[in-house]
Motif scaffolding. Structure first.
Motif, short mmCIF file in Angstrom:
data_model
loop_
_atom_site.label_atom_id
_atom_site.label_comp_id
_atom_site.label_asym_id
_atom_site.label_seq_id
_atom_site.Cartn_x
_atom_site.Cartn_y
_atom_site.Cartn_z
N ALA A 107 0.85 -1.19 0.00
CA ALA A 107 0.00 0.00 0.00
C ALA A 107 0.89 1.24 0.00
O ALA A 107 1.98 1.23 0.57
CB ALA A 107 -0.91 0.00 1.23
N ALA A 108 0.42 2.28 -0.67
CA ALA A 108 1.16 3.54 -0.68
C ALA A 108 0.19 4.68 -0.42
O ALA A 108 -1.01 4.58 -0.67
CB ALA A 108 1.88 3.73 -2.02
N VAL A 109 0.75 5.76 0.09
CA VAL A 109 -0.04 6.93 0.46
C VAL A 109 0.48 8.16 -0.28
O VAL A 109 1.69 8.41 -0.29
CB VAL A 109 0.03 7.17 1.99
CG1 VAL A 109 -0.66 8.47 2.37
CG2 VAL A 109 -0.57 6.00 2.75
N ARG A 127 0.20 6.32 7.03
CA ARG A 127 1.18 5.23 6.83
C ARG A 127 1.31 4.41 8.10
O ARG A 127 1.40 3.19 8.06
CB ARG A 127 2.54 5.81 6.41
CG ARG A 127 2.58 6.27 4.98
CD ARG A 127 3.98 6.60 4.48
NE ARG A 127 3.83 7.33 3.22
CZ ARG A 127 3.84 8.66 3.10
NH1 ARG A 127 4.07 9.42 4.17
NH2 ARG A 127 3.64 9.23 1.94
N LYS A 128 1.34 5.09 9.24
CA LYS A 128 1.44 4.39 10.53
C LYS A 128 0.25 3.45 10.71
O LYS A 128 0.42 2.27 11.06
CB LYS A 128 1.50 5.40 11.68
CG LYS A 128 1.70 4.77 13.04
CD LYS A 128 1.68 5.80 14.16
CE LYS A 128 0.26 6.17 14.55
NZ LYS A 128 0.19 7.07 15.73
N VAL A 129 -0.94 3.98 10.45
CA VAL A 129 -2.17 3.18 10.64
C VAL A 129 -2.17 1.98 9.68
O VAL A 129 -2.50 0.86 10.09
CB VAL A 129 -3.41 4.07 10.43
CG1 VAL A 129 -4.68 3.22 10.30
CG2 VAL A 129 -3.55 5.07 11.57
N LEU A 130 -1.80 2.19 8.44
CA LEU A 130 -1.77 1.08 7.48
C LEU A 130 -0.78 0.01 7.92
O LEU A 130 -1.03 -1.19 7.76
CB LEU A 130 -1.41 1.59 6.09
CG LEU A 130 -2.51 2.40 5.38
CD1 LEU A 130 -1.98 3.03 4.10
CD2 LEU A 130 -3.72 1.52 5.07
N GLY A 131 0.33 0.43 8.51
CA GLY A 131 1.29 -0.53 9.05
C GLY A 131 0.66 -1.37 10.15
O GLY A 131 0.85 -2.59 10.21
#
Lengths: 190, 190
Positions: A107-109, A127-131
């Protein structure tokens, strides 16, 4: 190869949705880009509701993330953080965490903003949340400031540096979905 | 003196709502605590909708924040950040930013979580957002971990340290709403 594109803005003429469309210019022929347009239909996350069953719009979003090879999210920045409704959708999708459709998903933001900073705080938090959701977050910034002036009449990005950054990020995102051959390295034997 | 208490969780038996109720034990007689219970009614923020007018549930929340002397928010932590629906409500309330009802309003953030950390990331992010909204954010942590074991049958907090922290934070919050006399300090005269 399927890319699910999610815009964090509900506005009809959203710059972030435009940014996702602009990304299509840099996509290879094998990449099918699907734009998620139902963010507004996700109800407020409530674990009491969750206990009664997954709401249909949430089940649909989970299915679409699962079916995608990679996910690209374009987010505005609201009050120096992630737009609430986008975060709310991710909160639903994360439940139960063991079944997160983001698990191991590249995933990319990216993001566009009318401000001078391009929304970098929202992107960092996202990005933190997706991690946390288990995604393999592809590093790389495409933060588009002064968004109102960054697209031409055909919706293409006009800034050469931004175009390069977006092309590179898409390459990295798609590349990270391709199974890599194992890396053999010399090991010291005693 | 009026305190508006907002829980970031929609769950009926929410520990964060319990935490707000528990705060009542430490309130002075002059403090009237009002619990906001309509978070689920706030629609997804959309600037196209905003252009058509402020939705009634949003106008109500803005009015209640404005009418309060101080605001206390108890938030769970979802995926290492602010619950989406709580952030969504703040996104609405922040518009237009010049009319933010949080401007110069003393506000404090507390939280309970079933995890071992008490949700400190969500609280930190929420303090940042409240600062952006113009609130005078009162520093002080009341992060309640392992929330399921922290309340007695009457809903009171059982941990002595947590009780002290909450009492102190409430004191600081209410104190910061009281107009302070000007501080005179000796100034060197040339």
């Amino acid at each position: 190869m399927r890319l699910l594109a999610i815009s964090g803005s509900l506005r009809r003429d959203s710059y972030n949705t435009q940014l996702l469309r602009a990304a299509g210019e840099f996509a290879s022929d094998e990449l099918e880009i699907e734009l998620y347009e139902d963010l507004a239909t996700i109800p407020p996350y409530d674990s009491d509701e969750e206990a009664l069953g997954t709401p249909a719009p949430v089940a649909d979003l989970k299915r679409r993330i699962k079916a995608a090879d990679v996910v690209l999210i374009a987010t505005p920045e609201y009050n120096s953080s992630i737009p609430g409704q986008l975060k709310n959708a991710l909160d639903w999708v994360s439940r139960p965490i063991k079944e997160s459709p983001f698990r191991s998903k590249p995933a990319a933001v990216i993001g566009a903003s009318t401000s001078a900073y391009g929304g970098v705080w929202a992107q960092a938090e996202l990005r933190k949340v997706l991690g946390v959701l288990g995604a393999r977050v592809v590093e790389g910034d495409v933060a588009v400031p002064h968004a109102a002036e960054q697209f031409d009449a055909e919706g293409r990005l006009t800034n050469a540096e931004t175009r390069e950054q977006l092309e590179q990020l898409l390459d990295d995102l798609v590349g990270s979905a391709t199974p890599q051959p194992p890396q053999f390295t010399a090991t010291a034997t005693a």
